[in-house]
Design a protein around this motif. Structure first.
Motif, short mmCIF file in Angstrom:
data_model
loop_
_atom_site.label_atom_id
_atom_site.label_comp_id
_atom_site.label_asym_id
_atom_site.label_seq_id
_atom_site.Cartn_x
_atom_site.Cartn_y
_atom_site.Cartn_z
N ASP A 95 0.86 -1.18 0.00
CA ASP A 95 0.00 0.00 0.00
C ASP A 95 0.90 1.24 0.00
OD1 ASP A 95 -1.84 2.01 0.36
OD2 ASP A 95 -2.87 1.06 2.05
N GLY A 98 -0.26 4.54 2.34
CA GLY A 98 -1.35 3.98 3.11
C GLY A 98 -1.23 4.04 4.62
N SER A 99 -0.42 4.94 5.14
CA SER A 99 -0.31 5.04 6.60
C SER A 99 -1.58 5.65 7.20
CB SER A 99 0.89 5.91 6.98
OG SER A 99 1.00 6.03 8.38
N GLY A 106 -3.08 0.29 9.20
CA GLY A 106 -3.01 1.08 7.99
C GLY A 106 -4.36 1.53 7.48
N ILE A 122 3.51 -1.17 3.96
CA ILE A 122 3.01 0.19 3.76
C ILE A 122 4.19 1.12 3.54
CG2 ILE A 122 1.77 2.12 4.79
CD1 ILE A 122 0.07 0.06 6.31
N ASP A 124 5.20 4.97 3.02
CA ASP A 124 4.70 6.33 3.19
C ASP A 124 5.87 7.26 3.53
OD1 ASP A 124 2.93 8.58 3.57
OD2 ASP A 124 1.37 7.18 4.21
N GLN A 139 6.33 3.14 13.99
CA GLN A 139 6.39 2.50 12.67
C GLN A 139 7.77 1.91 12.37
OE1 GLN A 139 4.99 5.27 9.69
NE2 GLN A 139 2.86 4.97 10.25
N VAL A 150 2.17 -6.36 9.48
CA VAL A 150 2.17 -5.05 8.82
C VAL A 150 3.54 -4.42 9.05
CG1 VAL A 150 1.11 -2.76 8.69
CG2 VAL A 150 -0.31 -4.77 9.16
N TYR A 152 6.21 -1.16 7.92
CA TYR A 152 6.27 0.19 7.36
C TYR A 152 7.64 0.46 6.74
CZ TYR A 152 1.77 1.53 9.23
OH TYR A 152 0.41 1.62 9.46
#
Length: 294
Positions: A95, A98-99, A106, A122, A124, A139, A150, A152
């Motif tokens: 994504d 998508g944060s 997310g 994700i 970002d 994150q 998930v 980041y």
């Protein structure tokens, strides 16, 4: 709330206090009151001011809703939630943009994606620079859930090819929720090309974005958000996607505004009765494309 914000043509090229005064005149049709001005001056002084924050605050205020009865941001948000609930199940998702400021799962899952991937990556901006504000969680470490992980990664979407940890990963879906309009158009083909080479067989590129055919009626001299780099018409973006090696397999419109599309005149009252999803993509305020690699 998604990224589809309504700036109503207010120019960001003025100082912050002047922008606030203009926003009150345009949206609430009155001069700002002294207590409100003091509150915004405090926000400006502490460095928490954003142009979009002014617009969002006013459009969600009791005064605006009681006076005009049209929750423009809420309507757009509900349309995106309804669309996201129709998306297929993917096991590995990247994504981009998508944060969420509040939930480590997310924005995609926060918006109601009904499936759970075993791996959700994700990408970002760094936490202090993220569009919706600094996240309230760490994150720097992956978040573990009973359904998956998930993770980041921080950097700009157009420079995804420069993020070492992502280069050996393969995805069933590359998703951009209200993100493409924040990418410089000259950088978009390269980012889409990277996505194509990192999709698994039968993988999908999926994104939604404002429709310039409608936003130019609302804001003919600017984009609807000062952070937008470019806003696309559906056919225009389809050509960009095709040139990057994709075939569009599905198109969805969100917030159907056929009267404005036909007349060329902006009328926020039409939002209140708009269908949330429509196949009439050119007459919708937002649109989404789903594509597979050729």
């Amino acid at each position: 709330m998604g990224r589809a914000a309504v700036a109503l043509g207010l120019s960001p090229a003025v100082d912050e206090e002047h922008y606030v005064r203009m926003a009150y005149l345009v949206l609430l049709r009155r001069q700002i009151d002294p207590s409100g001005l003091r509150a915004w001056r405090d926000i400006i002084a502490t460095g928490r001011f954003t142009h979009q924050g002014v617009i969002n605050t006013i459009l969600q205020s009791e005064e605006y809703l009681s006076s005009f009865g049209i929750d423009l941001l809420g309507i757009q948000h509900r349309s995106r939630v309804k669309w996201i609930q129709t998306l297929p199940c993917f096991d590995r998702i990247l994504d981009i943009g998508g944060s969420s400021p509040n939930r480590p799962e997310g924005a995609l899952i926060e918006l109601g994606y009904p499936h759970r991937p075993s791996r959700l990556d994700i990408l970002d901006r760094p936490p202090d620079l993220q569009y919706w504000g600094k996240p309230k969680y760490d994150q720097s470490v992956s978040a573990q859930f009973d359904w998956g992980t998930v993770s980041y990664f921080h950097g700009s979407g157009e420079k995804v090819a420069e993020i070492p940890a992502l280069q050996e990963r393969e995805y069933d879906c590359v998703f951009l929720g209200q993100a493409i309009e924040h990418i410089y158009p000259e950088s978009l083909p390269g980012m889409l090309g990277w996505a194509r080479t990192h999709l698994a067989p039968e993988g999908r590129l999926i994104f939604d974005t404002p429709n310039r055919l409608l936003t130019k009626i609302q804001c003919p001299g600017s984009f609807i958000d000062p952070d937008h780099k470019y806003e696309y018409a559906p056919a225009e973006l389809e050509r960009v996607v095709a040139d990057a090696g994709f075939i569009v397999t599905r198109k969805v419109g969100m917030v159907h505004l056929p009267v404005q599309a036909a007349s060329g005149h902006y009328d926020p009252r039409e939002f209140a009765e708009a269908s949330l999803l429509s196949d009439d993509v050119d007459a919708c305020y937002l649109f989404a494309l789903e594509a597979s690699a050729r």
